[in-house]
Design a protein around this motif. Structure first.
Motif, short mmCIF file in Angstrom:
data_model
loop_
_atom_site.label_atom_id
_atom_site.label_comp_id
_atom_site.label_asym_id
_atom_site.label_seq_id
_atom_site.Cartn_x
_atom_site.Cartn_y
_atom_site.Cartn_z
N LEU A 143 0.81 -1.22 0.00
CA LEU A 143 0.00 0.00 0.00
C LEU A 143 0.85 1.27 0.00
N PHE A 144 2.15 1.12 0.24
CA PHE A 144 3.01 2.29 0.42
C PHE A 144 3.71 2.67 -0.88
N PRO A 145 3.85 3.96 -1.14
CA PRO A 145 4.72 4.40 -2.25
C PRO A 145 6.15 3.91 -2.02
N GLU A 146 6.92 3.86 -3.09
CA GLU A 146 8.28 3.31 -3.03
C GLU A 146 9.13 4.00 -1.96
N LYS A 147 9.02 5.31 -1.87
CA LYS A 147 9.81 6.06 -0.88
C LYS A 147 9.47 5.59 0.53
N LEU A 148 8.19 5.39 0.82
CA LEU A 148 7.78 4.96 2.15
C LEU A 148 8.15 3.50 2.39
N GLN A 149 8.17 2.70 1.34
CA GLN A 149 8.64 1.32 1.49
C GLN A 149 10.08 1.28 1.95
N ARG A 150 10.94 2.08 1.33
CA ARG A 150 12.35 2.13 1.74
C ARG A 150 12.47 2.62 3.18
N PHE A 151 11.72 3.64 3.49
CA PHE A 151 11.71 4.21 4.83
C PHE A 151 11.30 3.15 5.86
N THR A 152 10.25 2.40 5.55
CA THR A 152 9.72 1.40 6.49
C THR A 152 10.70 0.25 6.68
N HIS A 153 11.31 -0.21 5.60
CA HIS A 153 12.32 -1.27 5.71
C HIS A 153 13.47 -0.82 6.62
N ALA A 154 13.92 0.40 6.44
CA ALA A 154 15.02 0.92 7.27
C ALA A 154 14.57 1.04 8.73
N MET A 155 13.35 1.50 8.93
CA MET A 155 12.82 1.67 10.28
C MET A 155 12.84 0.35 11.04
N VAL A 156 12.42 -0.73 10.36
CA VAL A 156 12.37 -2.04 11.00
C VAL A 156 13.76 -2.64 11.13
N GLU A 157 14.54 -2.57 10.05
CA GLU A 157 15.87 -3.19 10.05
C GLU A 157 16.74 -2.60 11.16
N TYR A 158 16.68 -1.29 11.34
CA TYR A 158 17.54 -0.63 12.32
C TYR A 158 16.81 -0.34 13.64
N ASP A 159 15.58 -0.85 13.75
CA ASP A 159 14.81 -0.78 14.99
C ASP A 159 14.75 0.64 15.54
N TRP A 160 14.20 1.54 14.71
CA TRP A 160 14.17 2.94 15.09
C TRP A 160 13.36 3.18 16.35
N PHE A 161 12.27 2.43 16.53
CA PHE A 161 11.45 2.64 17.73
C PHE A 161 12.29 2.45 18.99
N GLU A 162 13.13 1.43 18.98
CA GLU A 162 14.00 1.18 20.13
C GLU A 162 15.01 2.31 20.29
N SER A 163 15.52 2.80 19.16
CA SER A 163 16.52 3.87 19.19
C SER A 163 15.97 5.16 19.77
N TYR A 164 14.69 5.41 19.57
CA TYR A 164 14.08 6.61 20.11
C TYR A 164 14.10 6.63 21.64
N GLY A 165 14.27 5.49 22.26
CA GLY A 165 14.15 5.39 23.70
C GLY A 165 15.42 5.60 24.50
#
Length: 199
Positions: free
Chosen positions: A114-136
């Motif tokens: 459902l995501f445009p290509e730019k958001l797909q890349r963004f989402t893959h990076a977010m999960v791969e590098y565990d950004w949610f954890e990094s925010y903490g």
């Protein structure tokens, strides 16, 4: 870029979560191409951003950074408010942060089509590098702000902001704890759901 806040305020509704994530890139009337509940999530994203940008506590936090970080102060505060949300997580929801994080990652990866290509890349990076954890934590914040600093075409020193955030954490946390409960209330009104829906 307060990704955690946006997902939490989608209240574990998958379509709102997907729409809220799409709100990072979907502009103008593009939201009309999606089904109604995803549209609602996109509009929710915009509502959160508009309310946050105009809130006195957010403005206070941004002003505190303005001398050193100028127009990039609101961006830094967006990221830092996710840190403060995670720090105070148990004040707002009974779901563990780890469970929440993994549910978000799984949902977004499963709906990547459902995501445009730019958001797909963004989402893959977010999960791969565990950004949610990094925010903490501050080490993670420093990496995130350094990456943002490098991607920004204008001269900035966002990568130095962690020192200012750390030294003034109590002041920023006070701003956040005044702001976030009010944001929850306004979002619940926008979504027409009970005010205790996060519990």
């Amino acid at each position: 870029m307060n990704l955690v806040l946006h997902q939490l305020l989608s209240f574990r509704n998958p379509q709102w979560q997907i729409g809220n994530h799409l709100g990072e890139v979907i502009k103008g009337k593009q939201f009309l191409q999606f089904e109604p509940q995803i549209q609602k999530g996109i509009l929710l994203h915009r509502f959160i951003d508009t309310f946050s940008d105009s809130h006195a506590s957010v403005k206070s936090s941004s002003a505190h950074l303005h001398f050193n970080h100028s127009k990039f102060s609101p961006i830094i505060i967006d990221v830092y408010y996710d840190f403060l949300l995670i720090k105070n997580w148990e004040s707002f929801t009974q779901q563990s942060f780890t469970e929440f994080k993994l549910e978000c990652y799984r949902l977004l990866l499963e709906n990547m089509d459902l995501f445009p290509e730019k958001l797909q890349r963004f989402t893959h990076a977010m999960v791969e590098y565990d950004w949610f954890e990094s925010y903490g934590n501050y080490e993670g914040l420093e990496k995130i702000l350094s990456n943002m600093s490098r991607r920004t075409k204008f001269q900035n020193n966002m990568h130095w902001a962690v020192k200012d955030l750390y030294l003034n954490e109590a002041k920023f946390e006070l701003d956040f704890m005044l702001f976030f409960p009010e944001l929850i209330e306004k979002v619940c009104m926008f979504l027409e759901i009970p005010g205790d829906s996060l519990v």
